[in-house]
Motif scaffolding. Sequence first.
Motif, short mmCIF file in Angstrom:
data_model
loop_
_atom_site.label_atom_id
_atom_site.label_comp_id
_atom_site.label_asym_id
_atom_site.label_seq_id
_atom_site.Cartn_x
_atom_site.Cartn_y
_atom_site.Cartn_z
N PRO A 130 0.83 -1.21 0.00
CA PRO A 130 0.00 0.00 0.00
C PRO A 130 0.86 1.25 0.00
O PRO A 130 2.07 1.19 0.29
N SER A 131 0.25 2.40 -0.30
CA SER A 131 1.05 3.63 -0.45
C SER A 131 1.83 3.98 0.82
O SER A 131 2.94 4.49 0.75
N GLY A 132 1.25 3.66 1.99
CA GLY A 132 1.93 3.99 3.25
C GLY A 132 3.25 3.27 3.42
O GLY A 132 4.09 3.70 4.23
N LYS A 133 3.43 2.15 2.70
CA LYS A 133 4.68 1.39 2.87
C LYS A 133 5.57 1.48 1.63
O LYS A 133 6.58 0.79 1.54
N LEU A 134 5.16 2.33 0.67
CA LEU A 134 5.91 2.39 -0.58
C LEU A 134 7.32 2.97 -0.41
O LEU A 134 8.25 2.56 -1.10
N GLN A 135 7.45 3.94 0.50
CA GLN A 135 8.77 4.56 0.66
C GLN A 135 9.78 3.53 1.16
O GLN A 135 10.87 3.40 0.62
N ARG A 136 9.37 2.77 2.20
CA ARG A 136 10.28 1.75 2.72
C ARG A 136 10.56 0.69 1.67
O ARG A 136 11.69 0.25 1.48
N TRP A 137 9.49 0.26 0.96
CA TRP A 137 9.67 -0.77 -0.06
C TRP A 137 10.66 -0.30 -1.12
O TRP A 137 11.54 -1.04 -1.52
N SER A 138 10.52 0.95 -1.57
CA SER A 138 11.41 1.40 -2.64
C SER A 138 12.84 1.58 -2.12
O SER A 138 13.80 1.37 -2.87
N MET A 139 12.98 1.91 -0.84
CA MET A 139 14.35 2.00 -0.29
C MET A 139 15.02 0.63 -0.29
O MET A 139 16.22 0.52 -0.53
N ASN A 140 14.23 -0.40 -0.02
CA ASN A 140 14.79 -1.76 0.00
C ASN A 140 15.02 -2.32 -1.39
O ASN A 140 15.82 -3.23 -1.57
N ASN A 141 14.27 -1.83 -2.37
CA ASN A 141 14.34 -2.43 -3.70
C ASN A 141 14.99 -1.56 -4.76
O ASN A 141 15.10 -1.98 -5.90
N SER A 142 15.38 -0.35 -4.36
CA SER A 142 15.94 0.54 -5.37
C SER A 142 17.45 0.35 -5.50
O SER A 142 18.15 0.15 -4.51
N PRO A 143 17.95 0.42 -6.74
CA PRO A 143 19.42 0.36 -6.90
C PRO A 143 20.08 1.61 -6.34
O PRO A 143 21.25 1.58 -5.98
N SER A 144 19.36 2.73 -6.30
CA SER A 144 19.94 3.96 -5.74
C SER A 144 18.91 4.60 -4.82
O SER A 144 18.17 5.48 -5.22
N ALA A 145 18.84 4.08 -3.59
CA ALA A 145 17.83 4.55 -2.64
C ALA A 145 18.01 6.03 -2.33
O ALA A 145 19.13 6.54 -2.30
N ILE A 146 16.88 6.72 -2.14
CA ILE A 146 16.93 8.17 -1.92
C ILE A 146 16.97 8.45 -0.42
O ILE A 146 16.15 7.94 0.33
N GLU A 147 17.91 9.25 -0.03
CA GLU A 147 17.99 9.70 1.36
C GLU A 147 17.17 10.98 1.49
O GLU A 147 17.38 11.92 0.72
N GLU A 148 16.25 11.02 2.41
CA GLU A 148 15.49 12.25 2.61
C GLU A 148 16.38 13.28 3.32
O GLU A 148 17.16 12.92 4.20
N PRO A 149 16.27 14.56 2.93
CA PRO A 149 17.12 15.55 3.59
C PRO A 149 16.79 15.65 5.08
O PRO A 149 15.63 15.57 5.46
N GLY A 150 17.82 15.78 5.89
CA GLY A 150 17.61 15.84 7.35
C GLY A 150 17.28 17.24 7.81
O GLY A 150 17.56 17.58 8.96
N ASP A 151 16.71 18.06 6.93
CA ASP A 151 16.40 19.44 7.31
C ASP A 151 15.32 19.47 8.38
O ASP A 151 14.31 18.76 8.28
N LEU A 152 15.54 20.30 9.40
CA LEU A 152 14.60 20.39 10.52
C LEU A 152 13.24 20.90 10.07
O LEU A 152 12.22 20.65 10.68
N ARG A 153 13.23 21.64 8.95
CA ARG A 153 11.99 22.26 8.50
C ARG A 153 11.17 21.33 7.61
O ARG A 153 10.07 21.66 7.22
N TYR A 154 11.75 20.17 7.26
CA TYR A 154 11.12 19.26 6.31
C TYR A 154 9.68 18.94 6.68
O TYR A 154 8.76 19.11 5.88
N GLU A 155 9.47 18.47 7.92
CA GLU A 155 8.13 18.08 8.37
C GLU A 155 7.17 19.25 8.32
O GLU A 155 6.00 19.11 7.99
N ALA A 156 7.68 20.43 8.70
CA ALA A 156 6.83 21.62 8.75
C ALA A 156 6.32 21.96 7.35
O ALA A 156 5.13 22.21 7.15
N TYR A 157 7.22 21.94 6.37
CA TYR A 157 6.79 22.28 5.01
C TYR A 157 5.89 21.19 4.43
O TYR A 157 5.01 21.47 3.62
#
Lengths: 306, 259
Positions: A130-157
């Motif tokens: 399901p969409s809620g687990k897609l991010q984790r799934w793609s991190m496990n299955n991607s040849p080049s997993a995307i790191e989300e920026p650790g910016d403190l404002r990320y959640e706020a935006y």
Amino acid sequence: MTSENTNSDDTPQNPRRPQAQLSRSIFAVPAPIKQLFDKFPLLTYPTNELPQRAPRNRNAHVLYVFATQGEALEGAPSYNPACLKWQAYLKFSNIDFRIACSNNHASPSGSLPFLLPSSPESSKQIQPVPSGKLQRWSMNNSPSAIEEPGDLRYEAYLSLLDHRIRRAWLYSIYLSHNSTSIAEPLYILPASSNPFVRLAIAHELHRAAEKELLKFSAVINAEVLYAQAEEAFAALGAVLGEDRWFFGASKPCLFDASVFAYTHLLMDDNLGNGWVDTRLRDAMLSRQNLVDHRNQILSTYFPRTT
Amino acid sequence: MGSNPKPNITLYRGWDESGRYVWSPFVTKVEFRLRTSEAPYTCAVGSTRSGPKGKIPYVELMTPNNPTECLADSSLIIKDFSDRGLITDVNARLSPAERGQDLAVRALMEDKLCFCHTYERWIKHYYIMRDHALWSIPYPMRVVIGVLAYRGNVRKLHDQGTGRFTDAEIRGLIKEVWEGVNGMLEESRRRGKQGECFWVLGGDEPTEADATVFGFVVSVLVCDAGPESRELIKKEFPVVVEYAELIHKRWFPDYEMWA
């Protein structure tokens, strides 16, 4: 009842009693019948072939989204922001997948999108993601997993997108004049050819959007919703600034996909039968860097659409 | 503007708790803006039933020879007061980027954290919340109204999405929000002077985001129906607590401080 049963104690140290009880129980299967049934099945047939309409090609991941048949074949961007967000994210993650058109009823979670991972064995049962687990799934299955920026404002935006812009989008698509020019051709007409069913779906969609908006405010005020979205676009434009991707990242991440999901659809002149109420679209178009951000993603990751 | 007499402001806070913070973050948010702008106001109890939008807080503005005006919704009250010049427009001096960040912080708290708090208070610690929120309704009726409120909140949270998460996931969401806010406050504290108030955006003066953040921090610290959140910020985010303590000492010395 035997004297053995009535006189013996009930402690587990006495192993004779349960055995005796079991063998004499009225529910116990008599030995000859048990032996007979143990011989079954006499023959196990091989697994049936899948029906003709079942998908043959299971060697690719399939993302089920809101799309027309033609768009699904071309891999064009979905017309639904929630689906488009994950479609773009999987592309950013370099995951090879194709899209298939579907609807909420087909989804195990009740809403699109969901992904059916590829399987080398067509008979093997695959769990949809399901969409809620897609991010984790793609991190496990991607040849080049995307790191989300650790910016403190990320959640706020992110909450600006998930709430303010989403609310204005819901109003614009389902409650404003765009409901007949956009929501109707995209979500209602393809669902059924029966006019009564279409009427019921239209009513349901309208009610659902209203209900969603009333959770945040006692009255639905279009001016307030559009003003809040305009402020949110201004905030997003300011945080993007001159950068190529949000939060100065070196490659696009989920946040970029979330923004693109709205900006692309707002910039699409041909969404449904076209925009009638353009207030939300105009608010977005006035942010040139958001326009450039969308164009960049479209040309890089959806080259066929451009 | 200057020739018009300033109206008397009455703030309806929903609870009969003079000299104390109330559990609603939105009430404290409005009080913060009034106090930091040095605008005098009177507190009254009121209730959601008598408020114009069925919400707490709401305010009454009484100007001599004019009909009494009633305003509801914390954001609309602040905007209206700011337009009339009753309180300072604290965001006027911000750059577009800072204004965007300010808005994002407010959206994070008011649109996201608020629903997680509703879950924690109305679902997990229902009886404490019911007896506090419905204090003005006599007991047998309170049970009936409480059940209706509970059902309404379960439905609302499910539709909104928060209700579909597990308890652990919601706690994770709450922690994520406070981590973000804590990070911004830590950065601001490093740049400021020891023992002086520091602000979310790191400037010398508070902004609209501070009113919201302070409202939510105080709400967590005083609310008995959200012990997990209180434990979380007290144990893991001491800078957030320090931020609220410094504001309390400077602007709310007449109020009883949280334990």
